[in-house]
Structure formats: C-alpha cells, structure tokens
Design an enzyme around this catalytic site. Structure first.
Site, PDB file in Angstrom:
ATOM      1  CE  LYS A   1      -0.061  -4.669   3.082  1.00  0.00           C
ATOM      2  NZ  LYS A   1      -0.217  -6.078   2.369  1.00  0.00           N
TER       3      LYS A   1
ATOM      4  CE1 TYR B   1      -3.949  -2.522   5.684  1.00  0.00           C
ATOM      5  CE2 TYR B   1      -3.275  -0.265   5.216  1.00  0.00           C
ATOM      6  CZ  TYR B   1      -2.948  -1.746   5.086  1.00  0.00           C
ATOM      7  OH  TYR B   1      -2.807  -2.042   3.247  1.00  0.00           O
TER       8      TYR B   1
ATOM      9  CB  THR C   1      -0.997  -0.120   1.359  1.00  0.00           C
ATOM     10  OG1 THR C   1      -1.979   1.042   1.883  1.00  0.00           O
ATOM     11  CG2 THR C   1       0.007  -0.365   2.575  1.00  0.00           C
ATOM     12  CG  ASP C   2      -1.125   5.410  -0.895  1.00  0.00           C
ATOM     13  OD1 ASP C   2      -1.773   4.148   0.026  1.00  0.00           O
ATOM     14  OD2 ASP C   2      -1.123   5.939  -1.834  1.00  0.00           O
ATOM     15  CD  GLU C   3      -3.370   3.498   4.641  1.00  0.00           C
ATOM     16  OE1 GLU C   3      -2.906   3.132   5.410  1.00  0.00           O
ATOM     17  OE2 GLU C   3      -4.972   3.614   4.126  1.00  0.00           O
TER      18      GLU C   3
END
Ligand code: NAD
Ligand code: DAU
Length: 364
Positions: A167, A163, A136-138
């Site tokens: 990741k 989260y 993810t970009d997060e």
C-alpha cells in the site's frame, strides 16, 4: 450526470461506499463498479443496487490494462475511487506476491489509464476529473504505547508487513503522478474499519462468527495491540467529502480517535452478544470468556495505530458520527440478521483458508 468509476466495489468498504453514495445522491450520479471478485468480493453485498439504471458492474482485473482502458474508452469517467486491493495482513505474510501484483501494479495501471483518458495535449486536465486513492494508516508503521503519539499526514512511512509495504508503494505511485504529471488526485489514509459486509477473516467479524458457533476466539500475542476503529459508513462519508471539498494533491488521514486493545474488543463482542441474544437462544449458553484462546503472535505485528484526524476536520469539516458503542451493536445485529450471508461467505474457499491459517497456529 457525474460518472464514478469505483474499483473493488464488491468488497467490504467499496460496497458500503456504493450504498452510501446512492443513498446520498440517488439518480444524480452514475457508478461503474469494477471488481474481479476475489474471495473477498461478493456481489451479494450489492444485491439491492443491481436493478438501478445508473449502476453497472464490470468484472475485470485492475492489472489487466486492456480491460481497464476499455472502460475509460467507453465511458466519460469523472471520478475514480480506487478501493481494489488485497487487504488482509495475514494473507500478505503467507503470499506477498499477490499483494505486490494487485496493490502496486494494479494501482499503476489505474493511474496510467486515468491519465491517458484525462490528460489534455497541454498537460492539463479538464475541470472536475479526480482520482481518489484509498489507503491505510498501516503505511506509517507502529506507534509506541504513548497516548500522545499519533499518525499525521507528515509522519514518515515505515511499513512492516507485505500488505502495508504494497500500500505504501501504491501511495508513492500516486504521489509520483501528482508531482510529475500534475495528475488530479488525493490520497486518504484510514484506520481500521468495522461494520456490515466485512469478510470474517478480520478481527471483528471473525470473533462474532466464532462466538456464535462456540468456536475458540484466537487472540494474537498478548491481545494488547491497539487499533483505532471507525464505522465504515463514516469512512464512506469522508471519502465523498474529500472529493467534494478537499484540496487536490493533498493527503487526508481518516480516523475516529477510538483506540481499543484487541482484547477489549473481544470482551465487548461477548457482552453485546449476550445482551442481544434472547435467553431462549441455545447459542447463548456457549458464549463466554472461556472461548478466548491466546495463540502465537502475527509476524511483525504492529503494536499500536492511532490517527490524528485534525486536518480533515479543520479543512473539510469531517468528523466521525458513529460512537463505537452504537456502531458495534449495529454491526453485531447486522451479522445476526444476515446469517445466510455469513454462511455463504464462510463456505468453500474460506473454510480452506481458515484451516490453513489457524490449523497450524500453536496455542500459548
Ligand atoms: P476487501 O478485501 O473487503 O475488498 C477488496 C475488493 O477488491 C474485493 O471486492 C476484491 O474482489 C477486489 N479486488 C481485489 N483484487 C482485485 C483486482 N486485481 N482487480 C479488481 N478487483 C480486485 O477490502 P476492504 O477492507 O474493503 O478495503 C478496501 C480498500 O480500503 C483497500 O484498498 C484497503 O487497503 C483500504 N483500507 C481498508 C481498511 C480496513 O479496515 N478494511 C482501512 C483502511 C484502508
Ligand atoms: O489499519 C487499517 C488496516 O486495518 C487496513 O489497512 C487493513 O486492510 C485491515 O485488514 C486492517 O488491518 P489489521 O491487521 O489491523 O486488521 P485485522 O482485523 O486483521 O486485525 C486487527 C487486530 O486484531 C490486529 O492487531 C491483529 C489482531 N487479530 C486479528 C485476527 C484476524 C487477532 O488477535 N486475532 C485474529 O484472529
């Protein structure tokens, strides 16, 4: 025939990916879908695939090493596409440990089992074995409200939620395998997806579902947080293209240059719902802006995400194909046409979750 091991294939992106792959390759490939079926995994998403001879579902937990090893022992797996994860930020704030277990330990076990199955005695790997870690970009953290600031593959990691931290940890494990064992992998970091089969805890399906039912539309904070939205089928295509044309050991960012404030998304959903529902539909009367309700902000809420998809475009030729106007209409229509799907996933556990998450949120 090439064999894919897809983890988390009963979830939102995984099921769209499986549909995409069978539409594209039909009987040229075989897919084994490994999913433990958490609240987010729904075999109804794949009911039209179930009868295929070249598709197998295995109910297993990616943190169960024996179960995963058995799948590798019994099958000659060529490609792994690893989606399985706990994926919802709000849940991670309430319960980080489940995220650490699935996302970190689970990825570690997937890597260990793939390496055990693939690595030759001289430390090399047979041609064609590839592991793709879907991320993810997060992991890159939050961008300022400056339209020239983007996430690149070289942006330092700065995750804020449990989260995104889990990741980021799983990405680091993949990088460690590539650096230490020359393990044949890629990482993709994608922006926010939307489309059919998304669980209605995420912004877009939650707002569609609530608006259709005349329920309040809970906007976190000032509603001006920005997300970069990508139609899920474009993500599925990008993953396939990275495995087909990407350079091994590389990370590719995937995004649509489609930044929107959350409040803009909600207004668009209300507009499209009003346009699509016939006047005779009694739900139309309660679909209006009065439903919008500002509630207390998400803790540690990232302000803005925006991907620069320059590398994947230059090296692989991938570009998003679905314009947001078209994608959001297709998505809303899909939810209309699949009301029973929504009823099924919003009954039972999801109801308890909804009360727990929003019952105590103060309106502001
Ligand atoms: P999802 O929550 O809809 O689906 C996750 C799937 O994984 C479910 O089918 C669930 O049953 C399965 N799963 C969970 N724990 C498992 C375990 N221990 N063992 C086996 N299966 C398990 O998630 P999604 O939105 O489809 O996201 C898929 C992947 O893509 C995730 O890795 C997520 O981090 C990543 N991602 C999501 C987005 C997005 O916008 N949704 C964007 C970028 C990246
Ligand atoms: O950026 C990619 C990520 O996108 C993925 O890695 C995650 O798996 C996926 O869940 C998604 O994370 P977000 O936190 O961005 O998505 P979510 O749909 O939960 O929220 C989108 C924005 O909308 C965010 O700014 C919070 C806000 N929001 C969300 C909900 C559920 C609201 O204002 N109200 C809500 O009820």
């Amino acid at each position: 025939m090439r064999t894919y091991l897809v983890t988390g294939g009963a979830g939102f992106i995984g099921s769209n990916y499986i549909h995409y792959m069978f539409k594209k390759y039909d009987n040229e490939i075989r897919i084994i879908n490994v999913d433990v079926l958490t609240y987010a995994g729904n075999l109804e998403n794949l009911k039209d695939i179930e009868g295929r001879d070249n598709y197998t579902f295995v109910r297993a937990d990616i943190t169960d090493k024996d179960a995963i090893k058995k799948i590798f022992d019994e099958n000659d797996i060529d490609r792994v596409v690893h989606f399985a994860a706990e994926s919802h930020v709000d849940r991670s704030i309430k319960d980080p440990e489940t995220f650490i277990r699935t996302n970190v330990l689970g990825t570690g076990i997937m890597l260990a089992c793939a390496r055990d199955a693939w690595e030759k005695e001289d430390g090399t790997y047979p041609e064609g074995k590839k592991f793709l870690h879907v991320s993810t970009d997060e992991v890159y953290g939050s961008l300022p409200e400056d339209e020239n600031a983007f996430f690149y593959e070289t942006t330092p990691y700065s995750p804020h939620s449990p989260y995104s931290a889990s990741k980021a940890s799983s990405d680091m494990l993949v990088r460690a395998y590539m650096d230490t064992y020359h393990f044949p992998a890629n990482i993709t970091n994608c922006s926010n997806n939307y489309g059919p089969y998304q669980f209605p805890e995420k912004l877009i399906p939650l707002m569609i579902n609530n608006a259709l039912k005349g329920k309040k539309l809970p906007v976190y904070g000032d509603g001006k947080n920005v997300r970069d939205w990508l139609y899920v089928e474009d993500h599925a295509k990008a993953i396939d293209m990275v495995q087909e044309k990407g350079r091994l050991f590389e990370t590719y960012n995937i995004g649509g240059h489609n930044e929107k404030q959350n409040i803009e998304i909600i207004h668009t959903i209300l507009d499209v719902l009003r346009e699509e529902l016939p006047d005779s539909d009694e739900r139309k009367a309660h679909i209006n802006e009065d439903l919008i309700t500002y509630v207390e902000d998400r803790k540690g809420h990232d302000r803005r995400y925006a991907i620069a998809p320059d590398k994947i475009k230059a090296e692989i030729g991938w570009e998003p194909e679905t314009m947001f106007k078209e994608g959001i209409r297709k998505t809303i229509k899909w939810y209309f046409e699949n009301l029973q799907w929504m009823e099924n996933v919003t009954s039972g556990d999801y109801q308890k979750y909804y009360e727990n998450m929003y019952g105590s949120k103060k309106e502001i």
